[in-house]
Design a protein around this motif. Structure first.
Motif, short mmCIF file in Angstrom:
data_model
loop_
_atom_site.label_atom_id
_atom_site.label_comp_id
_atom_site.label_asym_id
_atom_site.label_seq_id
_atom_site.Cartn_x
_atom_site.Cartn_y
_atom_site.Cartn_z
N LEU A 503 0.85 -1.19 0.00
CA LEU A 503 0.00 0.00 0.00
C LEU A 503 0.88 1.24 0.00
CD1 LEU A 503 -2.51 -1.18 2.77
CD2 LEU A 503 -2.62 -1.60 0.30
N THR A 504 0.92 1.93 -1.13
CA THR A 504 1.65 3.20 -1.22
C THR A 504 0.70 4.36 -1.46
OG1 THR A 504 2.04 3.09 -3.61
CG2 THR A 504 3.63 1.96 -2.18
N ALA A 505 -0.60 4.08 -1.42
CA ALA A 505 -1.62 5.11 -1.62
C ALA A 505 -2.57 5.09 -0.44
CB ALA A 505 -2.40 4.84 -2.92
N PRO A 506 -2.88 6.25 0.14
CA PRO A 506 -3.86 6.30 1.23
C PRO A 506 -5.21 5.73 0.77
CG PRO A 506 -2.69 8.39 1.04
CD PRO A 506 -2.33 7.58 -0.18
N ILE A 507 -5.92 5.08 1.68
CA ILE A 507 -7.21 4.48 1.36
C ILE A 507 -8.23 5.01 2.36
CG2 ILE A 507 -8.50 2.33 1.10
CD1 ILE A 507 -5.79 0.93 0.68
N ALA A 508 -9.23 5.68 1.86
CA ALA A 508 -10.24 6.26 2.73
C ALA A 508 -11.48 5.38 2.82
CB ALA A 508 -10.63 7.65 2.23
N SER A 509 -11.66 4.49 1.84
CA SER A 509 -12.89 3.69 1.76
C SER A 509 -12.66 2.30 2.35
CB SER A 509 -13.31 3.56 0.29
OG SER A 509 -14.21 2.50 0.11
N MET A 510 -13.51 1.89 3.30
CA MET A 510 -13.43 0.54 3.86
C MET A 510 -13.73 -0.50 2.79
SD MET A 510 -12.81 -1.47 6.36
CE MET A 510 -12.82 -0.47 7.85
N THR A 511 -14.64 -0.18 1.89
CA THR A 511 -14.96 -1.09 0.80
C THR A 511 -13.72 -1.37 -0.04
OG1 THR A 511 -17.25 -0.33 0.67
CG2 THR A 511 -16.35 -1.41 -1.29
N GLU A 512 -13.02 -0.31 -0.43
CA GLU A 512 -11.81 -0.48 -1.23
C GLU A 512 -10.72 -1.20 -0.45
OE1 GLU A 512 -8.57 2.22 -3.75
OE2 GLU A 512 -10.20 3.19 -2.65
N ASN A 540 -4.64 1.43 9.46
CA ASN A 540 -5.42 1.99 10.57
C ASN A 540 -6.90 1.61 10.44
OD1 ASN A 540 -3.30 3.21 11.91
ND2 ASN A 540 -3.54 5.17 10.86
N LEU A 541 -7.31 1.26 9.23
CA LEU A 541 -8.70 0.87 9.01
C LEU A 541 -9.04 -0.43 9.74
CD1 LEU A 541 -9.11 1.83 5.24
CD2 LEU A 541 -10.31 2.84 7.19
N LYS A 545 -14.68 0.58 13.19
CA LYS A 545 -15.75 -0.29 13.67
C LYS A 545 -16.35 -1.14 12.55
CE LYS A 545 -19.29 3.34 13.24
NZ LYS A 545 -20.29 4.15 13.96
N ALA A 546 -16.11 -0.73 11.30
CA ALA A 546 -16.65 -1.49 10.16
C ALA A 546 -15.78 -2.70 9.83
CB ALA A 546 -16.76 -0.60 8.93
N VAL A 629 -7.62 -10.63 20.86
CA VAL A 629 -8.74 -11.57 20.87
C VAL A 629 -9.94 -11.04 20.09
CG1 VAL A 629 -8.09 -12.63 23.06
CG2 VAL A 629 -9.51 -10.58 23.08
N ASP A 630 -9.99 -9.72 19.91
CA ASP A 630 -11.11 -9.13 19.18
C ASP A 630 -10.82 -8.97 17.70
OD1 ASP A 630 -9.22 -7.17 19.35
OD2 ASP A 630 -10.58 -5.60 20.05
N GLY A 631 -9.67 -9.48 17.26
CA GLY A 631 -9.33 -9.40 15.84
C GLY A 631 -8.68 -8.10 15.44
N LYS A 632 -8.38 -7.23 16.38
CA LYS A 632 -7.72 -5.96 16.07
C LYS A 632 -6.22 -6.08 16.33
CE LYS A 632 -11.85 -4.14 15.63
NZ LYS A 632 -12.46 -3.99 14.32
#
Length: 795
Positions: A503-512, A540-541, A545-546, A629-632
C-alpha cells in the motif's frame, strides 16, 4: 459395564435413528466442515466436525453430538449449538445413547425426548407445507464433479439463496469475502434453478438468466465456472451484436454481459470498453422484453447497481420483474449508493475472518513502514516546478498534488528489501502516473534482469496489460513478479499465489480496503500467509468499527536501509494524456478507475515536483503490531501482555521453562501448542527484535519476558558450555571435537540445530566416521550426550 462412545453410537444411537426411519443415505458420520486455520510450516489448526449430520431431500436438517453412555448427555450441548449456528442448522441433539436432548435454534428452547423425529417430521418443522414447485427448487441437488463439491459455507449460501428465490423474494443479497468462490456459488444457484425449472411465471420451462459483470475478465471467469452448462450459455457483446446487424441474441438460457456492452451511453468516456469502437452505444438491453429474464445476477453489486443514477440501475429497472441477486464481498452504504437499501439485508454472510479461521483463506501479516519523508516541510530550494500553497504536505497529498521522486525510489528499494525476489507482489499506487514511476523505481534497484520483472497494469496498457495480468495469474510463471497499479486491480484478480500486497496510496474507503486486502487471501500450496506492506497508514482501518476481521500477526522488525544516494536518474516518464485508442482498450476500465483517472489528468496541470536537497531519505521504523482476541492489531506492549498470559499456562517459574526448553521433545511440544494458539515460531523469533536480542535464543527472550532474566547471546551460551566440566569428562579428542562442532552450529543457527531428529544429520555434516565417533564417547552413549549437552547449553 457402560459403552464407550464408539460402542454407544453403534449399539444405542444408530438403532434409534433407524427406528425413526433415518436411512444410512441420510446420515453423514463425522462430518468435517472446516479445513483448519493455516499455520506456519504448511500445518493446520484444528478442524471442526460433528458426530452426525442428518440430511433429507438434499437439505441439512440436524446434527447430533454423541457421548459415551456413562457421560452426561448435556456435556456437548453448547458445542453442538455453536456448530449448528455456524452451519445454519435448526435442530441439534445431544445424547449418551440412553437419553436424548433436543434443542431448537428456531425457538431457542429444548427438552428431553424419547425418540428422534422422522425425516419427514423434521423437514416439515423446518419448512412447513411447501408448494410443489417451491419444494422442487429447495430440494434440488447440487452439481458434483469428481472430488469437487461445495464447501459448507457455499452450500449454505446456495441454499439460502434458492430458498429466498423460491419464496418469491425479488431482491436477494449474498455477502462473502473475496476468494471464497462467489462465482462457483452463482453457478450452483443457477444449476439448481435450471434443473428444477424455476421461473417467474411458474410454468414448465427452464429460466432465462442474465449474469452482469463490470469487466470482461470477470465475465470470462464466470463463463469458465459455468462450463458444465456450456450448451446453454450465451455471451452478449457489442462486436457480435454488430455482426448480427444490431440484433441481440435470444436463443439460450444463461446470458453473460458486462454492463458497458449493453447499457445506453450516458457518458461514453466513463463506460468505454473493447466491445465498442464508436462514440455512441445503443442501449442493447432495451431490445429484450422487460420480462425476458427471470433472474439477474449482479457480480460485485456494490460497484454500481445500488446507485440510483447508474447504468447498472437503468438495466435493472428495465428488467424490474426479474429477481435480482447481488453478489459482493463489500456491501456499501454511503451517499453514492446503498447496497442494503436496494437488495435488503444479506440472506447469508461469510466474512474474511471466518474464511481465515476456517482455513479456506490465507492469513496475513502486516508491516507498517515509516520513513523520514512521511511529511514534507516547505523549502523553496527544493521545488523544481509548481508552487506550494501550504508549508506542510502530508501523505494524503503525495503523488496527487506533490511528487517527490526520491521518496518513490526509497519506497521501491524498501519494497524489494522486504520481499523475496520471486514472490508475486501487487503494489497499489495513487494513480497511473505514480504506478509508472514506481515501476521505473523498482527497475532501478531490482536484481532480476528480466525487463518484465515489474510491470504496470492499468487501463492505459490495454491488451498488453491484460496479457501481463494473465501471466501474473499463471502460477507456473515467475515473470512478471511485481505489478504496479492504481484502481484497476482492486477487484476481480484471481491470483492465488500473491505473497505481498503493498500500500503506497492512502485508502479512505473501507470497501476499497477490504477489496485490496482480498487480493492476497486466496489459498495456494506452500503459501502459509501473505504480507501487507503499508507505507501510508492505511492499515489503521483495521481499527475502524466497520472492520471485523483478524490479521494473523504483524511482523516485528525495526530496520534501516542504506541512505538513498544523491545521484538520481533523470528518466522522463512521458505519458500521452490524449491516447487515440483510449476507447478500444478499456474493457477492464471501471467507474472507480475513471474517476481516479479524471482527477489524475486534472492534477497533472497543478502538480508540484520536489527534489529534496540536503536531506537523506530513509526508513526509520517498521512498527510492531499483533492481533488481539477481538481481531484488532495490538501494539507491542499490548501484545507482550497477551503473550505473558498465554505462556503462563505452560510454566510458572524459570526452572520449569528451562526443563521444557532444554529437552528437544518438550521444546517441540511447547512450540506446537503455541502454534495452535496462533503464536507461531516466526513471531517468537521476531520478539528478539523488540528486546534487541537478535543473536540470542528464543529461550532467553521468553525467560526475560516471563521472569525478567538477563538475556544471554548464543555466543555466551556456547562458550560457557565449551568451557564447562561437561566436556572435560571425554577422554577422546574426537568426542570433544564433535561437541564443539554442535556448539558452533548452535551458535550460528540457533536451537533448530538441536532438534531431536537432527543428530544423524549433524554426524554426517561433521565429516566424522559414525562408528569411530560413537566409539570415541567411550562409556557414554552419543544420543544421551546430545540431550545432556542441551541441558548444559541452557544451564
Amino acid at each position: 459395564m457402560a459403552y464407550s462412545e464408539s460402542d454407544t453410537r453403534a449399539n444405542l444411537i444408530d438403532p434409534k435413528l433407524e427406528k425413526s426411519q433415518w436411512k444410512s443415505s441420510n446420515i453423514v458420520r463425522e462430518y468435517y466442515f472446516t479445513d483448519g486455520r493455516k499455520l506456519i510450516g504448511g500445518k493446520r489448526g484444528n478442524r471442526y466436525f460433528v458426530d452426525y449430520l442428518l440430511v433429507y431431500k438434499n437439505t441439512n436438517l440436524a446434527i447430533i453430538e454423541a457421548k459415551a453412555q456413562n457421560k452426561d448427555p448435556l456435556d456437548g450441548l453448547q458445542q453442538v449449538i455453536n456448530y449448528a449456528q455456524k452451519l445454519k442448522i435448526d435442530f441439534v441433539y445431544s445424547t449418551n445413547g440412553t437419553k436424548i436432548y433436543e434443542h431448537s435454534l428456531i425457538s431457542g428452547k429444548g427438552d428431553f425426548i424419547e425418540d428422534y423425529p422422522t425425516p419427514d417430521e423434521l423437514f416439515y418443522r423446518k419448512f412447513g407445507k411447501l408448494k410443489e414447485q417451491e419444494e422442487k427448487v429447495i430440494t434440488q441437488s447440487f452439481y458434483f464433479e469428481g472430488n469437487k463439491k461445495p464447501r459448507f459455507y457455499q452450500q449454505i449460501a446456495v441454499q439460502k439463496a434458492v430458498e429466498t428465490i423460491a419464496n418469491d423474494k425479488d431482491r436477494v443479497l449474498l455477502t462473502l469475502a473475496t476468494g471464497t468462490g462467489k462465482t462457483y456459488i452463482a453457478f450452483q444457484i443457477v444449476y439448481r434453478l435450471f434443473q428444477s425449472k424455476w421461473n417467474k411465471d411458474k410454468t414448465n420451462r427452464r429460466p432465462k438468466i442474465l449474469i452482469l459483470a463490470d469487466r470482461n475478465v470477470l465475465k470470462s471467469q464466470a463463463m469458465n465456472e459455468f462450463n458444465p452448462m456450456e450448451k446453454d450459455l450465451v455471451d452478449i457483446n457489442g462486436k457480435d451484436i454488430k455482426r448480427r446487424g444490431g440484433k441481440v441474441p435470444t436463443n439460450g438460457n444463461v446470458f453473460f454481459a458486462i454492463y458497458q456492452s449493453i447499457a445506453e451511453n450516458k457518458n461514453r468516456n466513463i463506460e468505454s470498453c473493447e466491445d465498442e469502437n464508436e462514440d455512441d452505444v445503443i442501449a442493447y438491453y432495451k431490445q429484450y422484453p422487460s420480462n425476458f429474464f427471470d433472474l439477474i445476477i449482479i457480480d460485485e453489486c456494490h460497484r454500481g447497481s445500488s446507485n440510483d443514477d447508474s447504468s447498472w440501475r437503468d438495466i435493472l429497472n428495465h428488467f424490474s420483474s426479474a429477481t435480482h441477486l447481488g453478489l459482493t464481498a463489500t456491501p456499501k452504504r454511503d451517499d453514492n449508493g446503498d447496497t442494503y437499501k436496494y437488495f435488503g439485508e444479506p440472506v447469508y454472510e461469510y466474512s474474511l475472518k471466518d474464511g481465515i479461521n476456517d482455513g479456506f483463506l490465507t492469513p496475513y501479516k502486516v508491516k507498517r513502514i515509516q520513513t523520514n519523508i512521511d511529511e514534507y516541510h516547505f523549502n523553496p530550494d527544493d521545488i523544481i516546478t509548481g508552487e506550494l500553497d501550504k508549508n506542510i504536505v502530508t501523505l494524503q497529498e503525495f503523488e496527487k498534488s506533490v511528487v517527490i521522486p526520491k521518496r518513490t525510489r526509497l519506497l521501491a528499494k524498501t519494497i524489494l528489501e522486504n520481499i523475496n525476489p520471486f514472490d508475486k507482489t501487487i503494489i497499489f499506487c495513487v494513480n497511473q502516473k505514480h504506478a509508472m514511476d514506481m515501476k521505473i523505481s523498482i527497475d532501478r534497484y531490482k536484481t532480476i534482469k528480466d525487463s518484465n520483472y515489474c510491470v504496470r497494469v492499468t487501463s492505459d496498457e490495454g491488451e498488453l496489460g491484460r496479457e501481463f495480468l494473465e501471466k501474473f495469474q499463471n502460477n507456473d510463471l515467475d515473470i512478471p513478479t511485481i505489478l504496479t497499479s492504481s484502481k484497476m486491480l482492486t477487484t476481480g484478480v484471481d491470483a492465488k499465489n500473491v505473497r505481498n500486497v503493498v500500500l503506497t496510496a492512502p485508502i479512505a474507503s473501507m470497501t476499497e480496503f477490504k477489496q485490496i486486502i482480498g487480493r492476497g487471501t486466496r489459498t495456494y500450496e506452500g503459501k502459509d500467509f501473505f504480507t501487507i506492506i503499508d507505507f501510508v497508514g492505511a492499515t489503521n482501518l483495521f481499527y475502524d468499527k466497520a472492520w471485523d476481521d483478524d490479521p494473523l500477526s504483524v511482523d516485528i522488525k525495526t530496520t534501516k536501509i542504506e541512505d538513498i544516494e544523491d545521484d538520481e536518474l533523470n528518466e522522463e516518464n512521458k505519458i500521452d494524456e490524449e491516447k487515440k485508442e483510449q476507447n478500444k482498450k478499456e474493457n477492464s476500465f471501471n467507474d472507480d478507475e475513471f474517476e481516479a483517472k479524471t482527477k489524475e489528468e486534472k492534477a497533472k496541470k497543478e502538480q508540484v515536483i520536489i527534489d529534496i536537497k540536503g536531506k537523506k531519505l530513509k526508513v526509520i521504523n517498521i512498527e510492531t503490531r499483533y492481533v488481539g482476541v477481538d481481531g484488532k492489531p495490538l501494539r507491542s506492549s499490548e501484545y507482550l501482555e497477551l503473550l505473558i498470559g498465554v505462556l503462563g499456562r505452560f510454566y510458572n517459574d524459570e526452572q520449569t521453562l528451562r526443563d521444557i526448553w532444554s529437552n528437544p521433545k518438550n521444546r517441540k511440544e511447547l512450540l506446537e501448542k503455541l502454534k495452535d494458539m496462533n503464536i507461531d515460531e516466526s513471531q517468537l523469533e521476531d520478539l528478539k527484535d523488540i528486546f534487541e536480542a537478535k543473536n540470542s535464543d528464543i529461550y532467553d527472550v521468553l525467560a526475560h519476558l516471563s521472569f525478567n532474566c538477563d538475556i544471554k547471546t548464543r555466543d555466551e551460551r556456547a562458550i560457557a558450555a565449551l568451557n564447562s566440566k561437561f566436556i572435560e569428562k571425554y577422554q577422546n579428542e574426537k568426542a570433544k571435537d564433535f561437541i564443539e562442532f554442535i556448539l558452533e552450529k548452535y551458535r550460528k543457527y540457533g536451537f533448530k540445530e538441536l532438534e531431536e531428529n537432527k543428530l544423524s544429520t549433524l554426524i554426517e555434516q561433521s565429516g566424522f566416521d559414525r562408528r569411530e565417533l560413537m566409539t570415541s564417547f567411550g562409556d557414554f552413549k552419543i544420543r544421551d550426550e546430545y540431550f545432556e549437552l542441551q541441558k548444559e547449553i541452557y544451564r
